[in-house]
Design a protein around this motif. Structure first.
Motif, PDB file in Angstrom:
ATOM      1  N   LEU A 114       0.813  -1.218   0.000  1.00 54.56           N
ATOM      2  CA  LEU A 114       0.000   0.000   0.000  1.00 54.56           C
ATOM      3  C   LEU A 114       0.845   1.266   0.000  1.00 54.56           C
ATOM      4  O   LEU A 114       0.431   2.295  -0.529  1.00 54.56           O
ATOM      5  CB  LEU A 114      -0.932   0.003   1.217  1.00 54.56           C
ATOM      6  N   SER A 115       2.014   1.202   0.594  1.00 56.62           N
ATOM      7  CA  SER A 115       2.862   2.394   0.741  1.00 56.62           C
ATOM      8  C   SER A 115       3.832   2.572  -0.419  1.00 56.62           C
ATOM      9  O   SER A 115       4.787   3.338  -0.298  1.00 56.62           O
ATOM     10  CB  SER A 115       3.651   2.310   2.053  1.00 56.62           C
ATOM     11  N   ARG A 116       3.612   1.904  -1.528  1.00 60.41           N
ATOM     12  CA  ARG A 116       4.531   2.023  -2.660  1.00 60.41           C
ATOM     13  C   ARG A 116       4.681   3.458  -3.153  1.00 60.41           C
ATOM     14  O   ARG A 116       5.818   3.886  -3.457  1.00 60.41           O
ATOM     15  CB  ARG A 116       4.084   1.117  -3.809  1.00 60.41           C
ATOM     16  N   PRO A 117       3.624   4.274  -3.273  1.00 63.49           N
ATOM     17  CA  PRO A 117       3.841   5.670  -3.708  1.00 63.49           C
ATOM     18  C   PRO A 117       4.751   6.453  -2.770  1.00 63.49           C
ATOM     19  O   PRO A 117       5.604   7.217  -3.224  1.00 63.49           O
ATOM     20  CB  PRO A 117       2.421   6.250  -3.727  1.00 63.49           C
ATOM     21  N   ILE A 118       4.591   6.249  -1.461  1.00 63.29           N
ATOM     22  CA  ILE A 118       5.446   6.953  -0.503  1.00 63.29           C
ATOM     23  C   ILE A 118       6.879   6.442  -0.595  1.00 63.29           C
ATOM     24  O   ILE A 118       7.837   7.221  -0.477  1.00 63.29           O
ATOM     25  CB  ILE A 118       4.899   6.779   0.928  1.00 63.29           C
ATOM     26  N   MET A 119       7.031   5.142  -0.806  1.00 63.20           N
ATOM     27  CA  MET A 119       8.373   4.566  -0.927  1.00 63.20           C
ATOM     28  C   MET A 119       9.102   5.150  -2.130  1.00 63.20           C
ATOM     29  O   MET A 119      10.289   5.505  -2.037  1.00 63.20           O
ATOM     30  CB  MET A 119       8.270   3.041  -1.038  1.00 63.20           C
ATOM     31  N   LEU A 120       8.421   5.255  -3.261  1.00 61.46           N
ATOM     32  CA  LEU A 120       9.057   5.801  -4.456  1.00 61.46           C
ATOM     33  C   LEU A 120       9.380   7.285  -4.291  1.00 61.46           C
ATOM     34  O   LEU A 120      10.434   7.755  -4.716  1.00 61.46           O
ATOM     35  CB  LEU A 120       8.153   5.595  -5.666  1.00 61.46           C
ATOM     36  N   THR A 121       8.471   8.013  -3.648  1.00 62.51           N
ATOM     37  CA  THR A 121       8.723   9.441  -3.415  1.00 62.51           C
ATOM     38  C   THR A 121       9.934   9.645  -2.518  1.00 62.51           C
ATOM     39  O   THR A 121      10.819  10.463  -2.812  1.00 62.51           O
ATOM     40  CB  THR A 121       7.487  10.092  -2.780  1.00 62.51           C
ATOM     41  N   LEU A 122       9.991   8.893  -1.420  1.00 64.51           N
ATOM     42  CA  LEU A 122      11.142   9.026  -0.517  1.00 64.51           C
ATOM     43  C   LEU A 122      12.415   8.537  -1.182  1.00 64.51           C
ATOM     44  O   LEU A 122      13.501   9.085  -0.928  1.00 64.51           O
ATOM     45  CB  LEU A 122      10.883   8.235   0.771  1.00 64.51           C
ATOM     46  N   ALA A 123      12.322   7.521  -2.032  1.00 63.44           N
ATOM     47  CA  ALA A 123      13.510   7.032  -2.726  1.00 63.44           C
ATOM     48  C   ALA A 123      14.093   8.109  -3.635  1.00 63.44           C
ATOM     49  O   ALA A 123      15.317   8.307  -3.681  1.00 63.44           O
ATOM     50  CB  ALA A 123      13.166   5.778  -3.525  1.00 63.44           C
ATOM     51  N   ILE A 124      13.226   8.811  -4.360  1.00 64.80           N
ATOM     52  CA  ILE A 124      13.703   9.895  -5.228  1.00 64.80           C
ATOM     53  C   ILE A 124      14.347  11.005  -4.408  1.00 64.80           C
ATOM     54  O   ILE A 124      15.425  11.509  -4.741  1.00 64.80           O
ATOM     55  CB  ILE A 124      12.543  10.436  -6.079  1.00 64.80           C
TER      56      ILE A 124
END
Length: 300
Positions: free
Chosen positions: A214-224
Motif C-alpha cells: 500500500l505504501s509504494r507511492p510513498i516509498m518511491l517518493t522518498l527514494a527519489i
C-alpha cells in the motif's frame, strides 16, 4: 379543466431560456478560473525554469562567450569542449561509481528503516513511541552544521573514517522519511489490520503483505528524495573522505575550482554532467509516483 388551467408555451419559454443560460455562465466562469490558474502556473514555471535554461545553455558556450556583452541566452558557437575538459580533468567515472554506491545503498536502507519506523509509530499505541517520535521531529529543528561535529566524532571512534560506511550510516534514519510514512499509515484504517489479525496473520506478515504494497507511492517518493539528497551532499563526504579514489561527484566538481581563477566553461560542463543521473531517475520513476493509487485496497 378549463382552458386557463392549461400551461401556455409562452409561459414556459422564458424559464427554459433562463435554465439554459445559467449552465453556460457557470461553465464560462469555470473556464476563466482554469485559464487564469494555468496562466499563473506557466508564469511561475518560466520564472523558475529560465535560470536553469540559462545555466544549461551556457555550458555549451565557449569560455570567451560566457561574459561577452550583450549577454545572449542561446550560444552562437555551441561546443562540447567544456564537457570534455571537465570529464578529462578529473576521474569522473570513478566519482560516479562511488556516488552511485553511496546513493543506492543509502536510499534502500532509508526507505526500509523509515517504512518500519513509520508503521510502528502509526499503528502501535505506546507512550514511549510518541516520545521517540517527538525526538525524531526535534532533530529537524537543529541546523545540520550543529550535528556535524558530534556525528564526526562518533563515526571516527567507530573506525569508519574514510569509508563509505561512514557516509551511509548517519544518513539512514531521516525525520522526513519517518514522518511521511507515519502520516500515510495513519490514513490506513485500523480495521484492515484487525481483520488480518483475526484471519491469523502475524505482525510481520501484515506489514510485508499489506502495508508495504500500500505504501509504494510513498516509498518511491522518498527514494527519489533520498537519492537526490545523497547525490548532492557535499559537506559530510568532504569531512569523512581523504582518499581521492573514494571522492564523490560533488567533491570532484569542487576540485575543478582553482584557488585563484575559475574556468567557468569547465565548471558548468561538470555541473550539467552531475545533473544527468538525477534527471534520469526522476523521469523514470515520476510516472509511478503520479499514477499510483494511494487508496488501493481500501474501502470507505
Amino acid at each position: 379543466m378549463t382552458t386557463t388551467d392549461i400551461p401556455r408555451p409562452a409561459d414556459a419559454g422564458p424559464g427554459r431560456a433562463l435554465s439554459k443560460k445559467r449552465p453556460r455562465r457557470a461553465a464560462t466562469g469555470g473556464l476563466r478560473q482554469a485559464v487564469s490558474a494555468t496562466t499563473l502556473l506557466w508564469i511561475l514555471a518560466c520564472l523558475y525554469g529560465l535560470p536553469v535554461l540559462w545555466f544549461v545553455l551556457s555550458s555549451f558556450k565557449p569560455a570567451s562567450d560566457l561574459f561577452s556583452y550583450p549577454l545572449t541566452l542561446v550560444p552562437h558557437n555551441p561546443t562540447l569542449s567544456g564537457f570534455k575538459a571537465a570529464w578529462d580533468s578529473a576521474n569522473f567515472s570513478q566519482y560516479f561509481i562511488n556516488t552511485a554506491i553511496v546513493c543506492v545503498i543509502t536510499t534502500i536502507l532509508t526507505v526500509g528503516v523509515s517504512c518500519c519506523t513509520g508503521y510502528a509509530l502509526a499503528k502501535y499505541d505506546n507512550k514511549w513511541l510518541k516520545v521517540f517520535f517527538l525526538c525524531i521531529l526535534a532533530t529537524t529543528m537543529l541546523p545540520s552544521e550543529v550535528m556535524l561535529a558530534p556525528e564526526f566524532l562518533v563515526v571516527r571512534d567507530l573506525g569508519l573514517y574514510n569509508s563509505f560506511a561512514g557516509i551511509i550510516l548517519p544518513a539512514v534514519l531521516t525525520a522526513t522519511g519517518c514522518f511521511m510514512f507515519r502520516q500515510f499509515f495513519l490514513t490506513v484504517p485500523d480495521e484492515l489490520v484487525e481483520a488480518a489479525r483475526i484471519d491469523g496473520a502475524r505482525e510481520l506478515s501484515i506489514f510485508l503483505r499489506i502495508m508495504v504494497p500500500l505504501s509504494r507511492p510513498i516509498m518511491l517518493t522518498l527514494a527519489i528524495l533520498s537519492f537526490q539528497w545523497r547525490w548532492n551532499d557535499y559537506i559530510w563526504p568532504l569531512l569523512m573522505l581523504n582518499d581521492p579514489n573514494k571522492f564523490t561527484v560533488q567533491i570532484g566538481i569542487q576540485s575543478i575550482v582553482g584557488a585563484q581563477n575559475i574556468n567557468w566553461s569547465v565548471l558548468l560542463g561538470a555541473s550539467v554532467i552531475s545533473m544527468i543521473p538525477l534527471i534520469a531517475i526522476f523521469l523514470v520513476f515520476q510516472r509511478y509516483v503520479m499514477g499510483a493509487d494511494i487508496n488501493a485496497g481500501l474501502k470507505d
